[in-house]
Design a protein around this motif. Structure first.
Motif, PDB file in Angstrom:
ATOM      1  N   TYR A   3       0.849  -1.189   0.000  1.00 25.85           N
ATOM      2  CA  TYR A   3       0.000   0.000   0.000  1.00 25.85           C
ATOM      3  C   TYR A   3       0.881   1.234   0.000  1.00 25.85           C
ATOM      4  O   TYR A   3       1.944   1.235   0.598  1.00 25.85           O
ATOM      5  CB  TYR A   3      -0.870   0.054   1.255  1.00 25.85           C
ATOM      6  CG  TYR A   3      -2.021  -0.904   1.243  1.00 25.85           C
ATOM      7  CD1 TYR A   3      -3.261  -0.515   0.766  1.00 25.85           C
ATOM      8  CD2 TYR A   3      -1.878  -2.196   1.729  1.00 25.85           C
ATOM      9  CE1 TYR A   3      -4.319  -1.390   0.769  1.00 25.85           C
ATOM     10  CE2 TYR A   3      -2.927  -3.073   1.736  1.00 25.85           C
ATOM     11  CZ  TYR A   3      -4.159  -2.668   1.261  1.00 25.85           C
ATOM     12  OH  TYR A   3      -5.210  -3.539   1.260  1.00 25.85           O
ATOM     13  N   PHE A   4       0.411   2.275  -0.661  1.00 24.42           N
ATOM     14  CA  PHE A   4       1.122   3.544  -0.615  1.00 24.42           C
ATOM     15  C   PHE A   4       0.217   4.546   0.093  1.00 24.42           C
ATOM     16  O   PHE A   4      -0.919   4.755  -0.291  1.00 24.42           O
ATOM     17  CB  PHE A   4       1.444   4.071  -2.018  1.00 24.42           C
ATOM     18  CG  PHE A   4       2.015   5.461  -1.978  1.00 24.42           C
ATOM     19  CD1 PHE A   4       3.332   5.671  -1.635  1.00 24.42           C
ATOM     20  CD2 PHE A   4       1.223   6.560  -2.245  1.00 24.42           C
ATOM     21  CE1 PHE A   4       3.850   6.947  -1.567  1.00 24.42           C
ATOM     22  CE2 PHE A   4       1.729   7.837  -2.187  1.00 24.42           C
ATOM     23  CZ  PHE A   4       3.049   8.034  -1.851  1.00 24.42           C
ATOM     24  N   TYR A   5       0.713   5.134   1.160  1.00 26.22           N
ATOM     25  CA  TYR A   5       0.019   6.196   1.878  1.00 26.22           C
ATOM     26  C   TYR A   5       0.961   7.383   1.964  1.00 26.22           C
ATOM     27  O   TYR A   5       2.175   7.198   2.040  1.00 26.22           O
ATOM     28  CB  TYR A   5      -0.335   5.770   3.309  1.00 26.22           C
ATOM     29  CG  TYR A   5      -1.302   4.624   3.387  1.00 26.22           C
ATOM     30  CD1 TYR A   5      -2.672   4.836   3.256  1.00 26.22           C
ATOM     31  CD2 TYR A   5      -0.859   3.330   3.615  1.00 26.22           C
ATOM     32  CE1 TYR A   5      -3.554   3.781   3.338  1.00 26.22           C
ATOM     33  CE2 TYR A   5      -1.742   2.273   3.700  1.00 26.22           C
ATOM     34  CZ  TYR A   5      -3.089   2.498   3.567  1.00 26.22           C
ATOM     35  OH  TYR A   5      -3.969   1.458   3.652  1.00 26.22           O
ATOM     36  N   LYS A  42       3.446   4.597 -11.496  1.00 29.44           N
ATOM     37  CA  LYS A  42       4.791   4.974 -11.039  1.00 29.44           C
ATOM     38  C   LYS A  42       5.319   3.953 -10.030  1.00 29.44           C
ATOM     39  O   LYS A  42       6.484   3.559 -10.086  1.00 29.44           O
ATOM     40  CB  LYS A  42       4.773   6.364 -10.416  1.00 29.44           C
ATOM     41  CG  LYS A  42       4.628   7.480 -11.428  1.00 29.44           C
ATOM     42  CD  LYS A  42       4.655   8.826 -10.736  1.00 29.44           C
ATOM     43  CE  LYS A  42       4.321   9.956 -11.663  1.00 29.44           C
ATOM     44  NZ  LYS A  42       5.120  10.038 -12.864  1.00 29.44           N
ATOM     45  N   ILE A  43       4.459   3.550  -9.108  1.00 26.10           N
ATOM     46  CA  ILE A  43       4.867   2.558  -8.111  1.00 26.10           C
ATOM     47  C   ILE A  43       5.273   1.262  -8.807  1.00 26.10           C
ATOM     48  O   ILE A  43       6.315   0.676  -8.487  1.00 26.10           O
ATOM     49  CB  ILE A  43       3.750   2.314  -7.083  1.00 26.10           C
ATOM     50  CG1 ILE A  43       3.553   3.564  -6.223  1.00 26.10           C
ATOM     51  CG2 ILE A  43       4.067   1.102  -6.213  1.00 26.10           C
ATOM     52  CD1 ILE A  43       2.318   3.525  -5.345  1.00 26.10           C
ATOM     53  N   LYS A  44       4.472   0.811  -9.762  1.00 27.54           N
ATOM     54  CA  LYS A  44       4.801  -0.413 -10.495  1.00 27.54           C
ATOM     55  C   LYS A  44       6.153  -0.299 -11.185  1.00 27.54           C
ATOM     56  O   LYS A  44       6.952  -1.230 -11.152  1.00 27.54           O
ATOM     57  CB  LYS A  44       3.724  -0.719 -11.544  1.00 27.54           C
ATOM     58  CG  LYS A  44       2.473  -1.294 -10.971  1.00 27.54           C
ATOM     59  CD  LYS A  44       1.370  -1.615 -11.952  1.00 27.54           C
ATOM     60  CE  LYS A  44       1.627  -1.599 -13.394  1.00 27.54           C
ATOM     61  NZ  LYS A  44       0.504  -2.052 -14.226  1.00 27.54           N
ATOM     62  N   GLY A 118       7.329   7.958  -3.935  1.00 25.06           N
ATOM     63  CA  GLY A 118       6.626   8.885  -3.055  1.00 25.06           C
ATOM     64  C   GLY A 118       6.680  10.346  -3.442  1.00 25.06           C
ATOM     65  O   GLY A 118       5.642  11.002  -3.565  1.00 25.06           O
ATOM     66  N   ASP A 119       7.871  10.883  -3.634  1.00 31.00           N
ATOM     67  CA  ASP A 119       7.995  12.307  -3.968  1.00 31.00           C
ATOM     68  C   ASP A 119       7.316  12.643  -5.291  1.00 31.00           C
ATOM     69  O   ASP A 119       6.639  13.656  -5.414  1.00 31.00           O
ATOM     70  CB  ASP A 119       9.463  12.737  -4.020  1.00 31.00           C
ATOM     71  CG  ASP A 119      10.091  12.837  -2.643  1.00 31.00           C
ATOM     72  OD1 ASP A 119       9.342  12.959  -1.647  1.00 31.00           O
ATOM     73  OD2 ASP A 119      11.331  12.786  -2.553  1.00 31.00           O
TER      74      ASP A 119
END
Length: 136
Positions: A3-5, A42-44, A118-119
């Protein structure tokens, strides 16, 4: 599954931009759309860049995860979930610390990939929010 928070310091930047909206639900929708689409991609990309590669081959072996798209994206409220597709569930073993006789665990590439994005994600969310404000 990863998860991205937004962390606290990043959330402050986004919160300041959200405060400019008279209807906060519009800002929430913009954030959700961004995370489920551009942010998830982007996360992938970042995760895929650090995936382990065994270099092993045999008849019928599936394409290496680092050379394909082994992830699915699921948007959630103010979050995005990135998780593996069926043939690539094995990625959880080196990621979560589970070891087998020949593999090194606790690589945390899912988490590290999300963290590296993240950024860019925070800046992308802020850009989308500001752009929408300028259009109105």
């Amino acid at each position: 599954m990863s998860y991205f928070y937004l962390d606290t310091k990043e959330f402050d930047k986004v919160a300041q931009t959200i405060e400019k909206y008279s209807d906060r639900s519009v800002a929430e929708q913009i954030i959700n759309d961004y995370l489920a689409n551009e942010g998830g991609k982007k996360i992938k990309e970042y995760i895929r860049a650090i995936l382990p590669v065994s270099g092993r081959t045999w008849n019928g072996k599936k394409t290496a995860a680092s050379q394909t798209d082994p992830f699915r994206i699921q948007g959630e409220n103010l979050a995005v979930k990135v998780y593996t597709k069926g043939n690539y569930h094995y990625l959880y073993f080196p990621d979560d610390g589970s070891n087998t006789r020949r593999h090194r665990g606790d690589q945390q590439f899912m988490f590290r990939g999300a963290e590296k994005a993240g950024d860019e994600i925070v800046n992308g969310v802020i850009d989308k929010l500001v752009k929408r404000l300028e259009e109105t």
